[in-house]
Every structure is written in structure tokens, then in C-alpha cells.
Motif scaffolding. Structure first.
Motif, short mmCIF file in Angstrom:
data_model
loop_
_atom_site.label_atom_id
_atom_site.label_comp_id
_atom_site.label_asym_id
_atom_site.label_seq_id
_atom_site.Cartn_x
_atom_site.Cartn_y
_atom_site.Cartn_z
N THR A 224 0.85 -1.19 0.00
CA THR A 224 0.00 0.00 0.00
C THR A 224 0.89 1.24 0.00
O THR A 224 2.10 1.15 0.24
CB THR A 224 -0.92 0.03 1.23
OG1 THR A 224 -0.13 0.17 2.41
CG2 THR A 224 -1.76 -1.24 1.32
N ALA A 225 0.25 2.39 -0.26
CA ALA A 225 1.00 3.64 -0.23
C ALA A 225 1.57 3.91 1.16
O ALA A 225 2.67 4.45 1.31
CB ALA A 225 0.11 4.80 -0.68
N ALA B 97 0.30 -9.04 4.70
CA ALA B 97 -0.80 -9.85 4.18
C ALA B 97 -0.47 -10.32 2.76
O ALA B 97 0.42 -9.77 2.09
CB ALA B 97 -2.09 -9.04 4.18
N THR B 98 -1.14 -11.35 2.32
CA THR B 98 -0.98 -11.87 0.96
C THR B 98 -2.35 -12.07 0.33
O THR B 98 -3.37 -12.10 1.02
CB THR B 98 -0.23 -13.21 0.96
OG1 THR B 98 -0.97 -14.18 1.72
CG2 THR B 98 1.17 -13.05 1.57
N TYR B 99 -2.36 -12.23 -0.98
CA TYR B 99 -3.61 -12.52 -1.68
C TYR B 99 -3.34 -13.51 -2.82
O TYR B 99 -2.20 -13.66 -3.28
CB TYR B 99 -4.25 -11.24 -2.23
CG TYR B 99 -3.53 -10.61 -3.39
CD1 TYR B 99 -3.89 -10.87 -4.71
CD2 TYR B 99 -2.47 -9.73 -3.16
CE1 TYR B 99 -3.22 -10.29 -5.77
CE2 TYR B 99 -1.80 -9.14 -4.22
CZ TYR B 99 -2.18 -9.42 -5.52
OH TYR B 99 -1.50 -8.84 -6.56
#
Length: 317
Positions: A73-74, A82-84
Motif C-alpha cells: 500500500t502507499a 498480508a498476501t492474496y
């Protein structure tokens, strides 16, 4: 990419469902595609001919994606911890039939599921294909017409669309304290990439146990420019009187949308871009009676993205 006119094994479920009607015995094919950027596409299909081999029923499943991608994220450019995962899958059922000794047709109904992290979408689609085979100057010639992914629009929902937003101040006003309110991002459904494809194959050389076939394929997707593929396949059965057969293949695929050259001087990447679409491979099979095993490999060059590899294994009985 130029195989739709001659596919007559379980791979016909992918290339042209009409080709499944040309199978005389049941068969299964599974394969995996080591694609770019550590992604992978895997596919499997099975076909069961019936009614004396004039009709066939098939099923297929395909999945593409990757796992455990870090979330950035910025505010946390080094990663949130976290992962996705991304998983784009489809499952299809096919019915194919020979309507004469020269013409066959097939239709596939497919369910499509697209999971992008915490967002997901679903759609339904059909594929339709025809195959016509005849002779020209004493050599086999085959035509195919296919329409793929004609179906519903795909839209997304899920926790990834949930958000919170505070009250935005009017232009010129000072920021106003407020409590963030639950909100939901709006999405717009879009159509699947419907593709119309015309294929042609002609045997330049034909012998009792071997052939040399020239292949061509023109495709027009609804969301991109038209492209074409051309190639050659040499195959030989019962090598030296043995139960082994072999095939060697080569092709080139032209993607118009990927070949738009900017008005700049050539760079070191120009040669890489010009090689995009080249492919080569081969296969080996073992047949004894009605039993058959096959192994195929294909290499496709994706220009500056590098090489990709596809391996498949087939079984017939």
C-alpha cells in the motif's frame, strides 16, 4: 494456436468442440503451462464417444493464477504482511456429433469463476465449433469455424469492495471532523472476450504412416485487434514398425495489438519483440491395441517477457 482444424483428441474440447466427435475411443488429456511472471495455467479434459463413435460427450476444467502475492500500500510500501491469491477457473461440458462422413459440430457450456483476492465474479458462456474435412488434389483438407466465450457479462462483489469514507468538505471549506461511514465501491460488469476463429489445414505430403500438414488460423476477438497463426506439423506412426509414433511442430502467431511500434529509434529490445509468437514442440506416443499413451511439449517465446513452456500427458483406451 493454429490447431483448431485438426484437433481430434481431447484437446479438441479446448480448440474446437466439433473435433471431439472425430474420436473413436475414450481419451483424457491433462496439461500445465508454465506462463510468465510465475503464473501457471493448467487444463484437463476427458471425452467419451458413444452411439458407434458418431457422437461424443466431454468435460473439461481449466485454471490460471498465482498464490501468496504480498500486499503493498502507499502507507506500507514494503508490504503489509498480508498476501492474496488469484484464481481464474472454468468448467465445461461438451456435446459433439458427426452429421455426415465429412461434417461434425459441437457445443460447450461453461461456468466461469474469477477470484481476485477478496473480490470474485461469475459468468456463463458457450463455445460452438464446426469441422469440415474433404480432399483436395488427393490430399486431406480440413476447415473449422469456432465461436468461443459467447455468454453473460462478468461483474464482481466481495469484501474487497467494502470501504469506509468520511465526509468530504466542500471546495474552499476547512476540513470537517466526521465519523467514517461504511461504503461500498461500485463496479461495472463487462463482457467475456468472445472470439471468432477460422482454421484451415492441408496435408502437403501424405503417406501410409506419415504426413506433413500446413496449419493456419485467423482469429477476431471482440475486445482486441485480429490476429493469425501459421505452422507446420510432421507426424509419423509406428516408427520402424514399433508401437511408437512421433510428431514435430512449429508455428508463428501474430498479435496485432502487441506489434504497434512507437515512432522511436530501435532499441536492444526490438529483436526480442520481433521474435514474439514463435513456438516449437513435439510429441511421442505409444499405442498397443486400443491403449495409447502420449506426451507432448511446446515452447513459445513471448518477446521481452521471455520463454514459456507447456507439457501435456494423454491417455486413450
Amino acid at each position: 494456436s493454429a490447431y483448431s482444424a485438426i484437433a481430434n483428441d481431447p484437446s479438441a474440447l479446448y480448440y474446437n468442440p466439433a473435433g471431439a466427435a472425430l474420436m473413436s475411443r475414450p481419451g483424457i488429456l491433462i496439461g500445465t503451462y508454465d506462463y510468465i511472471a510465475d503464473t501457471r495455467y493448467s487444463w484437463g479434459g476427458v471425452v467419451f464417444p458413444f452411439d458407434g463413435g458418431s457422437k461424443a460427450f466431454g468435460a473439461q476444467f481449466g485454471t490460471f493464477g498465482f498464490k501468496d502475492q504480498p500486499v503493498y500500500t502507499a502507507g506500507e510500501p514494503d508490504g503489509t504482511g498480508a498476501t492474496y491469491d488469484v484464481s481464474e477457473t472454468f468448467a465445461g461440458l461438451t456435446y459433439a456429433q458427426n452429421f455426415s462422413d465429412r461434417f461434425s459440430a459441437g457445443v460447450t457450456a461453461k461456468f466461469v469463476s474469477d477470484n481476485l483476492g477478496d473480490a470474485s465474479g461469475k459468468a456463463f458462456a458457450v463455445d460452438f465449433g464446426t469441422s469440415f474435412h474433404a480432399a483436395l488434389n488427393g490430399h486431406p483438407v480440413r476447415f473449422s469455424f469456432t465461436l468461443a466465450n459467447l455468454g453473460t457479462n462478468i461483474g464482481y462483489n466481495g469484501n474487497a469492495l467494502n470501504s469506509t469514507a468520511g465526509r468530504e468538505p466542500l471546495p474552499g471549506d476547512d476540513p470537517v471532523p466526521g465519523i467514517p461511514q461504511p461504503s461500498r465501491l461500485r463496479t461495472k460488469a463487462f463482457p467475456l472476450p468472445t472470439t471468432f476463429r477460422v482454421g484451415l489445414a492441408y496435408d502437403l505430403l501424405t503417406a501410409n504412416s506419415s504426413r506433413l500438414t500446413v496449419l493456419s488460423d485467423f482469429n477476431q476477438p471482440n475486445n482486441n485487434k485480429a490476429g493469425f497463426s501459421g505452422g507446420l506439423e510432421w507426424s509419423s506412426k509406428n516408427l520402424g514398425g514399433s508401437p511408437f509414433s512421433a510428431a514435430v511442430r512449429g508455428s508463428y502467431t501474430y498479435y496485432a495489438a502487441n506489434n504497434v511500434k512507437p515512432a522511436t529509434l530501435p532499441t536492444a529490445m526490438s529483436d526480442e519483440e520481433n521474435l514474439q509468437g514463435l513456438a516449437a514442440g513435439g510429441g511421442l506416443s505409444f499405442g498397443q491395441g486400443t491403449f495409447n499413451l502420449s506426451l507432448d511439449y511446446a515452447f513459445k517465446y513471448m518477446g521481452i517477457l521471455g520463454p514459456t513452456h507447456f507439457v501435456s500427458f494423454g491417455l486413450g483406451w
